[in-house]
Structure formats: C-alpha cells, structure tokens
Motif scaffolding. Structure first.
Motif, PDB file in Angstrom:
ATOM      1  N   ARG A 152       0.691  -1.349  -0.076  1.00 54.40           N
ATOM      2  CA  ARG A 152      -0.032  -0.073  -0.318  1.00 54.40           C
ATOM      3  C   ARG A 152       0.857   1.147  -0.123  1.00 54.40           C
ATOM      4  NH1 ARG A 152      -3.789  -0.078   5.197  1.00 54.40           N
ATOM      5  NH2 ARG A 152      -4.505   1.627   4.036  1.00 54.40           N
ATOM      6  N   LEU A 153       0.323   2.183  -0.556  1.00 49.67           N
ATOM      7  CA  LEU A 153       1.021   3.566  -0.602  1.00 49.67           C
ATOM      8  C   LEU A 153       0.242   4.691   0.314  1.00 49.67           C
ATOM      9  CD1 LEU A 153       3.131   5.521  -1.726  1.00 49.67           C
ATOM     10  CD2 LEU A 153       1.492   5.944  -3.825  1.00 49.67           C
ATOM     11  N   GLY A 154       0.994   5.286   1.135  1.00 53.88           N
ATOM     12  CA  GLY A 154       0.463   6.400   1.811  1.00 53.88           C
ATOM     13  C   GLY A 154       1.046   7.893   1.445  1.00 53.88           C
ATOM     14  N   LEU A 155      -0.109   8.495   1.484  1.00 55.62           N
ATOM     15  CA  LEU A 155       0.318  10.073   1.004  1.00 55.62           C
ATOM     16  C   LEU A 155       0.145  11.016   2.155  1.00 55.62           C
ATOM     17  CD1 LEU A 155      -1.240   9.843  -2.690  1.00 55.62           C
ATOM     18  CD2 LEU A 155       1.079   9.430  -2.131  1.00 55.62           C
ATOM     19  N   GLU A 156       1.089  11.897   2.291  1.00 57.05           N
ATOM     20  CA  GLU A 156       1.001  12.713   3.555  1.00 57.05           C
ATOM     21  C   GLU A 156       0.722  14.033   2.953  1.00 57.05           C
ATOM     22  OE1 GLU A 156       4.427  13.029   5.859  1.00 57.05           O
ATOM     23  OE2 GLU A 156       3.348  13.507   7.603  1.00 57.05           O
ATOM     24  N   TYR A 157      -0.324  14.766   3.311  1.00 55.66           N
ATOM     25  CA  TYR A 157      -0.522  16.359   2.904  1.00 55.66           C
ATOM     26  C   TYR A 157       0.350  16.966   4.023  1.00 55.66           C
ATOM     27  CZ  TYR A 157      -4.188  16.666   6.435  1.00 55.66           C
ATOM     28  OH  TYR A 157      -5.211  16.818   7.531  1.00 55.66           O
ATOM     29  N   ILE A 158       0.599  18.226   3.576  1.00 55.82           N
ATOM     30  CA  ILE A 158       1.505  19.138   4.441  1.00 55.82           C
ATOM     31  C   ILE A 158       0.640  20.223   4.590  1.00 55.82           C
ATOM     32  CG2 ILE A 158       3.606  20.401   4.555  1.00 55.82           C
ATOM     33  CD1 ILE A 158       3.944  17.465   4.263  1.00 55.82           C
ATOM     34  N   GLY A 159       0.661  20.588   5.872  1.00 54.37           N
ATOM     35  CA  GLY A 159      -0.369  21.636   6.384  1.00 54.37           C
ATOM     36  C   GLY A 159       0.285  23.028   6.472  1.00 54.37           C
ATOM     37  N   THR A 169      -5.486   0.059  12.166  1.00 53.48           N
ATOM     38  CA  THR A 169      -4.721  -1.044  12.668  1.00 53.48           C
ATOM     39  C   THR A 169      -3.089  -0.758  12.335  1.00 53.48           C
ATOM     40  OG1 THR A 169      -5.134  -2.197  10.333  1.00 53.48           O
ATOM     41  CG2 THR A 169      -6.581  -2.873  12.012  1.00 53.48           C
ATOM     42  N   GLY A 170      -2.776   0.498  11.919  1.00 57.74           N
ATOM     43  CA  GLY A 170      -1.583   0.592  11.343  1.00 57.74           C
ATOM     44  C   GLY A 170      -0.471   0.921  12.307  1.00 57.74           C
ATOM     45  N   PRO A 171       0.746   1.537  11.777  1.00 59.69           N
ATOM     46  CA  PRO A 171       1.963   2.072  12.697  1.00 59.69           C
ATOM     47  C   PRO A 171       1.546   3.672  12.939  1.00 59.69           C
ATOM     48  CG  PRO A 171       2.415   1.918  10.589  1.00 59.69           C
ATOM     49  CD  PRO A 171       1.364   1.297  10.381  1.00 59.69           C
ATOM     50  N   VAL A 172       1.935   3.998  14.414  1.00 62.03           N
ATOM     51  CA  VAL A 172       1.803   5.416  14.562  1.00 62.03           C
ATOM     52  C   VAL A 172       3.145   5.617  15.402  1.00 62.03           C
ATOM     53  CG1 VAL A 172       0.863   4.534  16.989  1.00 62.03           C
ATOM     54  CG2 VAL A 172       0.677   6.939  16.053  1.00 62.03           C
ATOM     55  N   LYS A 173       3.616   6.939  14.886  1.00 59.92           N
ATOM     56  CA  LYS A 173       4.918   7.347  14.999  1.00 59.92           C
ATOM     57  C   LYS A 173       4.807   8.749  15.469  1.00 59.92           C
ATOM     58  CE  LYS A 173       7.083   8.499  10.617  1.00 59.92           C
ATOM     59  NZ  LYS A 173       6.101   8.112   9.861  1.00 59.92           N
ATOM     60  N   ILE A 174       6.013   9.020  16.149  1.00 61.71           N
ATOM     61  CA  ILE A 174       6.410  10.458  16.366  1.00 61.71           C
ATOM     62  C   ILE A 174       7.252  11.103  15.530  1.00 61.71           C
ATOM     63  CG2 ILE A 174       6.895  12.321  18.518  1.00 61.71           C
ATOM     64  CD1 ILE A 174       5.685  10.178  20.204  1.00 61.71           C
ATOM     65  N   GLU A 175       7.069  12.078  14.955  1.00 63.92           N
ATOM     66  CA  GLU A 175       7.964  13.254  14.043  1.00 63.92           C
ATOM     67  C   GLU A 175       8.329  14.586  14.375  1.00 63.92           C
ATOM     68  OE1 GLU A 175       6.895  12.901   9.941  1.00 63.92           O
ATOM     69  OE2 GLU A 175       8.873  12.428   9.247  1.00 63.92           O
ATOM     70  N   VAL A 188      -2.809   4.736   5.795  1.00 63.37           N
ATOM     71  CA  VAL A 188      -1.553   3.899   5.863  1.00 63.37           C
ATOM     72  C   VAL A 188      -0.770   4.247   6.886  1.00 63.37           C
ATOM     73  CG1 VAL A 188       0.439   3.383   4.209  1.00 63.37           C
ATOM     74  CG2 VAL A 188      -1.739   3.760   3.334  1.00 63.37           C
ATOM     75  N   SER A 189      -0.698   5.318   7.399  1.00 59.68           N
ATOM     76  CA  SER A 189       0.384   5.687   8.729  1.00 59.68           C
ATOM     77  C   SER A 189      -0.214   6.814   9.217  1.00 59.68           C
ATOM     78  CB  SER A 189       1.653   5.929   8.093  1.00 59.68           C
ATOM     79  OG  SER A 189       2.463   5.883   9.331  1.00 59.68           O
ATOM     80  N   VAL A 190      -0.035   6.897  10.686  1.00 54.61           N
ATOM     81  CA  VAL A 190      -0.387   7.947  11.474  1.00 54.61           C
ATOM     82  C   VAL A 190       1.001   8.626  12.236  1.00 54.61           C
ATOM     83  CG1 VAL A 190      -1.580   8.660  13.509  1.00 54.61           C
ATOM     84  CG2 VAL A 190      -2.570   7.259  11.823  1.00 54.61           C
ATOM     85  N   ASP A 191       1.126   9.819  12.160  1.00 47.07           N
ATOM     86  CA  ASP A 191       2.102  10.524  12.884  1.00 47.07           C
ATOM     87  C   ASP A 191       1.553  11.535  13.966  1.00 47.07           C
ATOM     88  OD1 ASP A 191       3.377   9.565  10.744  1.00 47.07           O
ATOM     89  OD2 ASP A 191       4.263  11.427  10.046  1.00 47.07           O
TER      90      ASP A 191
END
Lengths: 288, 288, 288, 288
Positions: free
Chosen positions: A135-142, A246-252, A201-204
């Motif tokens: 799967r491909l995750g896309l992050e929008y930038i605020g 159900t996916g990964p969560v990280k801190i950035e 796909v991912s959570v920050d």
C-alpha cells in the motif's frame, strides 16, 4: 494502531539492526523498515532478517517510497526502472506500507497542472505497488509557511488529499495522517469523521509550539505529543481509533534536541508517549 | 484597441452624463457603460442615450457583471432572477462586454471545489449572456499579498484563467488582461504569445511601485502606466496588439491622489497615456 | 504537407529498403520510418541509412509509438524501460514524429477513469519524447461500430482529443487527423477551423463506403480518397492547408484488395491521389 | 426501507387523494408526494394535507425535481426562478426527498462537456434544496439500448454517478438506486459494498425480461421484481439493507398491462412484492 520506532522521524542516526533491538527493548510494537539495509542483505537475507524482527514481536512500520513523484520525467522513469528490485526486497521482508509526502507548492506548475502530474504518476506507481501487495501512503502538508513559499500552492488539506487518492482509482493508496498537518491546515475532528482503516496507511503524532500563531507554525519545528496541548490530540486520536485503524503510529517532531540526549532516555519517552496516545484514543472512542 | 474612460477605475466620482461628455472632450475612444444610469432611463431611454453616445464618437467599454459569481446559492439565484432586466438594458444600449474578477483565494473552498463552483456558474451566466449577444470578461488577480491571505489560494495566473474559460465551453467568455496582474503573477510576454482578439474582452494598463519586491506588491497600490517602468508594458502591449485586439483599454491605478486633482488635468493625462500605449503597441508589433 | 508512403497503412508487406526505393520511384515526398529496421542497423547504421533516405529526397513520415498506452501497469513500465533505446534510434534517424491511436472504448474503465489513465501516461511519455526532440501524434477513432462495442465508450471526437492533448500540458503532442474518423465522428469543416500546424502531427486521407449509413461505417472497411465522395475531403483538406500543415499525409484504406494488385500500379495510384489531395487543399484554401 | 406507492412509476392514473387512501388501504409504508396537487392546496393546505397523510401512517416517498437539469440555460434559469414556490410547498408538506434521472447520452455534448454541465447545475440546485432541508436523488440509467443512441454516451454506471455526486460537494445529494439500471449496467453486488444510507435517496426494484441479452434490455420494458429472476435481487437487497437504508422503495416496471387490471388487485400485488423485498433484504443481510 501500534507504536513504531522510526529513527529518521526522530532525527536519530541509528543503524537498522540497532533500531530493531532498541524497538524491542523499549516496547515498541513495530519498527520502520530500511530499504538501504535490505539492499545490503539481498532478498533471501532480507527474508531471514524479517523473520528475526517478527520473532522479536515487532511489526513493520512504513518504508519510504523509492520514487520521486514530482521529479523530471527522465528521473521518474529511472525510478520506475529501479523499482522492481526494491519491491522484491520489500516483499521478501513482508513490508506492506510505503509512503511519501506531497510537496505543497510549486514554482512552475499551477494547482491543476500539478494535480495531473501527481494523479498520473501516483496511479502508475500504485498499480506497480499493488502487484507487490504493498500500500502507498500519501501525506499532505499543512503549514502555510511552507505552501505559501512559491508561486503555486498545491494540496495542503485533507479533503484535497482524499480527492487525489480517489482519482488515482487505486485501492491500495491511503493517507499518512499527521496531527501536525491536520492542525496547521486549520482542520478539526469533524473532518476526520467517517474515515476507515482502508484509508489510512500511517499516522504521525506531534504537538505544536504554543508561542506561534497557526499561520506561523513551521513544518520543521514541532513539539512532542501532549507537550503544549496546542493540537487537539484527543479529537485526532478518537477519530483514528474510531476508524478502526490497525497500522503504525509514530512521532516525528523534528526536534534536534532529541539527538543530543541519551538514546535510551529518548526512546523510553517516545514509547511511553505512543502508548499513552493509543490509550487516549481507545478511551476517547469508548466515551463517545 | 481604443482608449476608454472608466471613472470607477480611476476612483473618480463622475455621474454618467458628465463622464460621457468628458470622454468626448478629452479624446477617449470610449466610455464605460453605467447600468445604474440605464436603470433610471429604462430600455427606450437607454437606447436614445446610447445613440447620443455613439454620435459623440464614443464606443462602449465594459459594464460590470451584475452577478456575484461566488455568492451563496440563494444570492446567486436572485441575481439570475434579476439578470434579464439588466440584459435588456445592456442590449438596448448596444453594450457587448461585461466583466468581473475572480477572487484569488477562499477561506473554505479549496482550489478544486472553488474551480467547480466557478466553472458551473460562469457556464450558466455565459449562456444567458450569449442569448443577449454579450461577452463576459474574467480578470485573474496576481498579487501574492492577496491570494495568500486565506486558507486556499485560487486562480492567480493567466494559464489557470484560460483553462477555466476553456472549461466553460462558452464562445463568449474571455480575459480581462491587466498588466498589473500579469506582472505580479510572475508572467512575461512569452505567455501572451498566440492570444487572439476572441480571447480578450478588456485590457487594463498599470505600472507598479518601484520600491517593492514582486511578492510585496499590493493589489490596491499601483502606478500609472510608464511611470516606474517596473512592468514591461512594451512586451505586454506588443502581445495585445499582435493579438489583433479590438476592444477597450483603460487605466485602473487605485491611486487616491487622482481624485484630489482637477478632473480635466487628470483626464488629459490618462487619455494621453492611453494614446501613447496604443502607439507603443503598434510600434512594437511592427518592429517584431 | 507532403505525401508519404506508409506500407503498413496500405496493407503492403514491403521491407523497409524496398519501401524507400518505391517511395522515391513513385514520387512520394516521404516514407514512414521503420523502427524494427533501425534496430537491425543500430544507431550509427541508422544515421547512415537516414542520410541515404534524405539524399533520395524523402522526408520521414511518422513512426509508431513503441509504448502501449493502456496496457497493464507492469507492461507499460517495461515499455518505458525499453524506450530510450528506441528513442536513440529515432533520433539517429532524424525522425521527429511518432504516433498512436486512442482506443475508443473500454470494458472496465469508464470515461473519466480512462481519461485519467491516458492523461497521466501520455504526459509522461510526451516528456520523455520531448527530451529526444520528438513529437507525439494521437489519433481519435470515430466509428460508432467500434466505440459502442464495450461497456464504456471513450474519446471518439476531435474536441475530446484536443482537450486531452491540452491536459497533457505538453508542447509536443498533437493530433493524427484522419478524414475517416472526422467523418464518422459526425464532424464537419467548421470543427477544423483555427487548427494550427503545431496541433497536427500527421494526416490520413480516406473516403467511406457509399452504401452504409454513418453509424454503420466500419473502422476497417474504407475507401480510397475521392472514390465515393461520401467524405467532404475538400473541406477537410482546405482546413488542413489553412492550418499551414507541414507534415506527412498518407492513405490508410484497410482494403485487402490493394495487396493483391501489382505494387507499382498501387503506388502510382496512391501517390497520384495524394498529389491530387495536396492540390485540392491548396486550391480550396486559396479560393476561400 | 419502507414500501412506497408511486402511481406514476406503476403507470396508474390515480389522483393524489385516492393514491393516499389506496396506499393506506394496501399497507404501503409511504406514498409519493404530488407537487401539482400541493399547488392546488397552497402552503397551509399542503401542511394540513400532510398531517392527514401522516395520521394514516404514511411517510412521503420522493417528489420529482422541478428543474430540468440539462435544459437550455434560459429554461434552466426559469426553473430556478420558480423553484422557491415549489420548495415552500414541499417544505410545508414535510417532503425531504426529490429526485431526477441523468440522461445517459447527448447528441451535442461529449462526456466531459456534459459532466461539467451536470456538475455545475446540480451543485447549484442542491445548495438551494439544502436551504429547504431537502435531499436530491440522482438516478443513473443502465441500458445500452438507451446510452448508445446518440453521439455521446454519458453516465451509465454507479461509479460515474458516485463521482459526479462527490464532485457536487453537496451533502444532500445521493443516489436513486434502481436494480434494473444496476443490472443493465453490468454491475453486481460487489459494487454496492460500502454504500451508506446517506448515499441513497430512493430505491427502485425491478426485474428484467428473461428472453433478452443484457445489451438488448430496453429501458421501458421491465418485469416485476422476482418475476424472471434475471436480476440478482437478493444481492441487491442485501447490500441496500446492509447500508442501513431508511428511505422509500418502489416498483417501476413500465408495464402497460398494470393499468389494465383492477387497481386493488395490482396494489395488493405490488405491496406484497415490496414487503417480500424488505424481508428478503433483512434475511440476506442477517445471513451474511
């Protein structure tokens, strides 16, 4: 949702093996895959390595997409030439998530031109990833301090990102949801309503500086989650939990100070913050 | 291309009859129609008035479009209810050009949502205008100090404006080309290549302050054409002339000081600047 | 506009060297390049061959685009991997035009999905071709007997093709204009008004059977130009000439009978028809 | 989901009062509102009438949208002029659903032009309806014998209809789902997965003739639900039930024979078929 150690996101210079060990030692649920490391191992070495990681109780987080989406055509083509080798390694490892961010401005291409560029290339890359089960995750930038820096602002909101994903027509493309971008985009929990696990796909998780106006927040100057309370992490986590994510969560956090502290101390704190976030999300979703 | 007296664009408070007389006295080729004045005259009075204006050797410039393109739906609908009465007056006068500008940002609608709003409404309005034999001019707005003031920048370039016009599918929609927006959008003469008379509904000529960076130019603080030389008016006028443009050209400097000077002095200057511009365009097109 | 011998379009099985000789012998202005032949020669051999072709007074027509635009992603990617080798040969030969057709229907992808697929892939391919100085021609297909054969009709008109080309944002993409598709699409000369040389990459001339209704015409059952008079070739040629078209014009009748006749007889006829067409276009454009 | 008596859909010529009585007598859960009847009653009379209908235990089905979406602009504008009076009546009655169908082909406008026309007009109409608390249902039309009859086929599938609805950006626009169109569009139950109540404004149930190929089915020649078994009504009803659909369901067979039979006999049959359908849906959703 499981906590993930992503050394790069923390600004820590850890080689991959050490990152795996530290992730296990500090109780993370997962660790980010490292394509460069996999390249040194080759496909079968990567498969063995992945088995060891699994034995330590760790899941894979998300790898970086090895394709520059908005590069000149010749460079993009070359990345497609090289892609199968990378996918073979990711597949051997059992990695199922790769991701990238969408540059929220462009000096030459206006919004619609840039949209077409992204739509076309993401569709193609997504189809190639799908053949590999990835799967491909896309992050929008605020942050406005980023999207307003060139002639043509581009996608910098959740709704735009979801429309772009819908237009790719791909079932394996979803969001990288970062609380920092969600906040700086001026969004609130209402806009996360109705999200599903398939869309994420991912959570920050990050917090923002308390001494800056919304439009003055900087992309590379954030705070650890729950630090300032500027960002409504309760609302964010409730929505992500309600989505059944159900996916990964990280801190950035892009805080250079982390790299100056003892790594074990830092990872204890990070792991604890992620555990707290998972609990907060579960509690908030239950109460609702 | 003919010089036009547009009192509003100059910030002059002239009633319509006086504007007509002054336009004739100062050698303008045209004068902007005034729908409010036409309303006081009714259709047959408007037709008589228009005949007098023509007898003075004046053509009509461009009227304001009496429809707020991005208003709430109920307000937009009301403008459509009222439109036929306005069109009857414009038709009676022989006016063939109306125009409006496109707000280059929005607090709620992102670029694609706003595009759809504009595309749909402009298409509808254009079709109603076409039944009355009237063309619609759309002005894109260039200054970053305007488009960057809300969450979602919108159209602020020539290419975007042309794509929007193409998408309306209407043969009677064209550009209002303002040298100030062209300059502040970071565009140059190459981007005007290939324009045709059919694509241009009106032309505005302005110069920019010399003591400001491009991105700091303000929409409402301009200079008279040929004043500072910041804007490449030669290139602009050459392209407009090469397009075979046959419509009105006016000056819209948003300089409050004009209203403080004797009106005859101001109009002598404005008329002279427009004549100079027409000559500059013709010379430049010939030399090329 | 120059007449071109395209053996494939005529259904003739000629090897490339013989085609070149026949083109010269029968007074054609050009001949289609043959990428398969170039592959046997290699880059420097191709350059030598091209010099000989030029010495015979022949220009290059159009090569087939060696990329299947709507193939599965993996196959499309492979074509991109292979593309540079083909482009090196085309460049060595001095070929500047490649082309392909757009399949006017799809069993799975609806019109908008298919549009996005084509827009994205054509944009990418066009950028890669542009680096090699090559233009890309796209042919829309008109017959209803073809576009109505699957669940989702796709582009089958000039206007759609032009919009797709505009959306690629590429300066090197244009039309392959075939009088047969123009006719079967229900179009007339008015729709060719305003075309420019820059928008046309290749031109095909054909007539249609007189004993079939418009909607019953078959893509692969056409007639030689000027045969039945069903198609308004005068109007078509006048518009193409008025556009200042400078490229190849060929005949593509899909008539099996041609291959059964002596090749010299066939080429005499074809070359004559093309000369007549060029004259007809020039006369019609002059008279207008 | 509640059964609804829609005399027009059954081809029965019943005045509105009689339709209400018959709906109650035959155990329907609702009846279609009749705007023409409301006009004779005026707003307060309509409110009284609606109270009586509610007292009989009936809900309102769906009214026809009194705006011709693809009419010439002047006609569309006139419908907007007249719309508030209709909305006042519908509001007085407590009607919350209006609907229309999307013509699946056009002789002049190609797919993209027609899309823009619909997107713009539906967005505007939806916003005006929203102010009145009314939802808009859009029905896509499946049979190839209809969409292939003009130069440009238009929306004739669920996916296209959902994308159009998404592009309107309106929260009050949804689908009219008709099993006949779903079947003739070549769709199956998988494509209904994930639908929600918010996306469905009305549901139509029909079966198809057994003696015709899929592509030969005629829009106006259908069969009563469960008659031939050609259409997978179990799958259709399971999906609609799983969506949590709460609105009206009716039968629209376009069978002239119904009008020739005693009305009570017909309505007994129709009501029974709808009750059976609701049961089938509940059973299928439970089993899943």
């Amino acid at each position: 949702m499981f906590s993930t150690l992503s050394p790069g996101a923390l600004g820590l210079d850890l080689d991959h093996s050490r990152a795996v060990d530290l992730a296990a030692a500090h109780g993370f649920g997962g660790v980010d895959p490292d394509l460069a490391h996999f390249r040194t191992l080759g496909p079968s070495g990567t498969a063995e390595h992945a088995a060891e990681v699994r034995e330590k109780g760790l899941q894979w987080g998300m790898a970086g997409l090895p394709v520059p989406l908005d590069a000149p055509a010749a460079e993009f083509r070359q990345a497609l030439v090289d892609l199968p080798a990378a996918l073979e390694l990711l597949k051997a490892a059992g990695v199922t998530r790769v991701g990238t961010w969408i540059r929220p401005m462009h000096q030459e291409l206006d919004h619609r031109q840039n949209w077409r560029l992204h739509q076309g290339r993401i569709s193609l890359v997504a189809a190639l990833l799908e053949d590999a089960g990835i799967r491909l995750g896309l992050e929008y930038i605020g942050p406005k301090t980023l999207w307003s820096t060139q002639r043509f602002p581009f996608i910098h909101s959740l709704r735009e990102a979801r429309e772009l994903i819908a237009e790719t027509g791909a079932g394996n493309v979803g969001l990288i949801l970062d609380s920092y971008h969600w906040h700086t985009a001026g969004e609130d929990a209402a806009q996360l309503d109705g999200l599903t696990d398939a869309e994420i796909v991912s959570v920050d998780l990050n917090d923002a500086r308390a001494d800056r106006e919304l439009d003055e927040q900087q992309d590379l100057d954030r705070r650890l989650p729950f630090d300032t309370g500027v960002i409504d992490l309760d609302g964010f986590l409730r929505a992500v939990t309600a989505a059944g994510y159900t996916g990964p969560v990280k801190i950035e956090p892009f805080m250079a100070s982390l790299a100056e502290r003892p790594v074990d101390e830092v990872l204890t704190e990070i792991s604890g913050l992620l555990d707290r976030a998972i609990t907060v999300g579960a509690d908030a979703a239950r109460e609702r």
